[in-house]
Design a protein around this motif. Structure first.
Motif, PDB file in Angstrom:
ATOM      1  N   PHE A  45       0.848  -1.192   0.000  1.00 46.39           N
ATOM      2  CA  PHE A  45       0.000   0.000   0.000  1.00 46.39           C
ATOM      3  C   PHE A  45       0.883   1.242   0.000  1.00 46.39           C
ATOM      4  CE2 PHE A  45      -2.826   2.813   2.846  1.00 46.39           C
ATOM      5  CZ  PHE A  45      -3.458   3.393   1.765  1.00 46.39           C
ATOM      6  N   PHE A  46       1.003   1.881  -1.161  1.00 44.68           N
ATOM      7  CA  PHE A  46       1.756   3.125  -1.301  1.00 44.68           C
ATOM      8  C   PHE A  46       0.800   4.268  -0.975  1.00 44.68           C
ATOM      9  CE2 PHE A  46       4.044   0.088  -3.868  1.00 44.68           C
ATOM     10  CZ  PHE A  46       5.381   0.441  -3.710  1.00 44.68           C
ATOM     11  N   THR A  47       1.121   5.025   0.069  1.00 44.23           N
ATOM     12  CA  THR A  47       0.189   6.027   0.582  1.00 44.23           C
ATOM     13  C   THR A  47       0.901   7.295   1.036  1.00 44.23           C
ATOM     14  OG1 THR A  47      -1.555   6.422   2.234  1.00 44.23           O
ATOM     15  CG2 THR A  47       0.260   5.007   2.914  1.00 44.23           C
ATOM     16  N   GLY A  48       0.172   8.369   1.016  1.00 47.56           N
ATOM     17  CA  GLY A  48       0.575   9.617   1.653  1.00 47.56           C
ATOM     18  C   GLY A  48      -0.400   9.814   2.805  1.00 47.56           C
ATOM     19  N   SER A  49      -0.164   9.123   3.897  1.00 50.15           N
ATOM     20  CA  SER A  49      -1.163   8.967   4.964  1.00 50.15           C
ATOM     21  C   SER A  49      -1.639  10.267   5.597  1.00 50.15           C
ATOM     22  CB  SER A  49      -0.617   8.054   6.055  1.00 50.15           C
ATOM     23  OG  SER A  49       0.487   8.682   6.708  1.00 50.15           O
ATOM     24  N   ASN A  88       7.467  12.044  10.875  1.00 48.71           N
ATOM     25  CA  ASN A  88       8.866  11.669  10.669  1.00 48.71           C
ATOM     26  C   ASN A  88       8.994  10.173  10.448  1.00 48.71           C
ATOM     27  OD1 ASN A  88       9.918  14.276  10.960  1.00 48.71           O
ATOM     28  ND2 ASN A  88       9.908  14.099  13.187  1.00 48.71           N
ATOM     29  N   GLN A  89       9.970   9.801   9.626  1.00 45.36           N
ATOM     30  CA  GLN A  89      10.308   8.407   9.395  1.00 45.36           C
ATOM     31  C   GLN A  89      11.813   8.259   9.519  1.00 45.36           C
ATOM     32  OE1 GLN A  89       8.703   8.079   5.361  1.00 45.36           O
ATOM     33  NE2 GLN A  89       7.308   6.502   6.099  1.00 45.36           N
ATOM     34  N   THR A  90      12.246   7.029   9.783  1.00 46.40           N
ATOM     35  CA  THR A  90      13.683   6.789   9.824  1.00 46.40           C
ATOM     36  C   THR A  90      14.237   6.890   8.402  1.00 46.40           C
ATOM     37  OG1 THR A  90      13.490   4.404   9.474  1.00 46.40           O
ATOM     38  CG2 THR A  90      13.394   5.197  11.778  1.00 46.40           C
ATOM     39  N   ASP A  91      15.512   7.172   8.299  1.00 45.78           N
ATOM     40  CA  ASP A  91      16.153   7.242   6.985  1.00 45.78           C
ATOM     41  C   ASP A  91      16.064   5.898   6.271  1.00 45.78           C
ATOM     42  OD1 ASP A  91      16.778   9.917   7.292  1.00 45.78           O
ATOM     43  OD2 ASP A  91      18.804   9.529   8.048  1.00 45.78           O
ATOM     44  N   GLU A  92      16.144   4.814   7.027  1.00 47.39           N
ATOM     45  CA  GLU A  92      16.061   3.470   6.453  1.00 47.39           C
ATOM     46  C   GLU A  92      14.700   3.236   5.786  1.00 47.39           C
ATOM     47  OE1 GLU A  92      16.265  -1.162   7.975  1.00 47.39           O
ATOM     48  OE2 GLU A  92      17.127   0.407   9.241  1.00 47.39           O
ATOM     49  N   ILE A  93      13.625   3.620   6.474  1.00 40.69           N
ATOM     50  CA  ILE A  93      12.274   3.444   5.921  1.00 40.69           C
ATOM     51  C   ILE A  93      12.075   4.354   4.702  1.00 40.69           C
ATOM     52  CG2 ILE A  93       9.807   3.852   6.374  1.00 40.69           C
ATOM     53  CD1 ILE A  93      10.767   1.256   7.600  1.00 40.69           C
ATOM     54  N   ASN A  98      11.285   4.731  -1.029  1.00 36.30           N
ATOM     55  CA  ASN A  98      11.647   5.368  -2.298  1.00 36.30           C
ATOM     56  C   ASN A  98      12.124   4.348  -3.323  1.00 36.30           C
ATOM     57  OD1 ASN A  98      11.003   8.062  -1.673  1.00 36.30           O
ATOM     58  ND2 ASN A  98      12.943   8.349  -0.609  1.00 36.30           N
ATOM     59  N   GLU A  99      12.916   3.381  -2.878  1.00 36.80           N
ATOM     60  CA  GLU A  99      13.401   2.342  -3.793  1.00 36.80           C
ATOM     61  C   GLU A  99      12.246   1.508  -4.344  1.00 36.80           C
ATOM     62  OE1 GLU A  99      16.345   0.178  -1.538  1.00 36.80           O
ATOM     63  OE2 GLU A  99      17.888   1.725  -1.864  1.00 36.80           O
ATOM     64  N   LEU A 100      11.282   1.171  -3.483  1.00 36.20           N
ATOM     65  CA  LEU A 100      10.131   0.386  -3.935  1.00 36.20           C
ATOM     66  C   LEU A 100       9.216   1.215  -4.840  1.00 36.20           C
ATOM     67  CD1 LEU A 100       9.445  -1.597  -0.682  1.00 36.20           C
ATOM     68  CD2 LEU A 100      10.169  -2.545  -2.869  1.00 36.20           C
ATOM     69  N   GLN A 101       9.108   2.501  -4.553  1.00 35.01           N
ATOM     70  CA  GLN A 101       8.320   3.379  -5.421  1.00 35.01           C
ATOM     71  C   GLN A 101       8.915   3.381  -6.832  1.00 35.01           C
ATOM     72  OE1 GLN A 101       8.407   7.584  -4.474  1.00 35.01           O
ATOM     73  NE2 GLN A 101       6.538   7.972  -5.621  1.00 35.01           N
TER      74      GLN A 101
END
Length: 152
Positions: A45-49, A88-93, A98-101
């Protein structure tokens, strides 16, 4: 009368508890492990929550319903790939999302991708089963589209 109220509260409470039991993974590697163990495809689920109106509407009308919860438990491993503007999100997430997008060519939100994943020599390969977004008509209309991808 008091007995009726108690029974009603227990019924409503059990429905609310059932709706909250599903787990949305945010770590795709962990989701892939679960997917491979359970032999269920991924629902990405790609979202802009916190800013995407259609994403919020999809959540409200479909993804947070008891009917969807029951279906999801039986059919898919849930993965939320969020692109928030205020949270906020971690840099890892952020990097993972972004890679999956890019990998799936996601250009708009919400987008829901159904996929199978395999890992070989530490590299993940995805087999896309189909994708969709918001579908008018509520949960049953959305699930009809989703089931079409899973039946292939």
């Amino acid at each position: 009368m008091n007995r009726f109220i108690v029974v009603l509260l227990l019924f409503v409470g059990s429905i609310a508890a059932e709706a909250q039991e599903i787990v949305w993974e945010t770590n795709v590697k962990k989701a892939i492990e679960v997917s491979n163990k359970t032999k269920k495809p991924l629902l990405l689920f790609f979202t802009g929550s916190d800013w995407c109106g259609w994403c919020i509407r999809l959540q409200k009308e479909v993804l947070k319903t008891a009917e969807f919860t029951k279906w999801a438990k039986e059919n898919v491993v849930l993965v939320e790939l969020d692109f928030p503007r205020r949270s906020n999100q971690t840099d890892e997430i952020k990097k993972q999302n972004n890679e999956l997008q890019q990998a799936f060519g996601i250009q708009g939100f919400p987008t829901v991708v159904f996929a199978k994943a395999t890992t070989k020599d530490g590299k993940v390969s995805f087999e896309g089963l189909g994708n969709t977004g918001y579908v008018a008509g509520g949960t049953s209309a959305w699930l009809a589209v989703a089931n079409g991808f899973l039946k292939k």
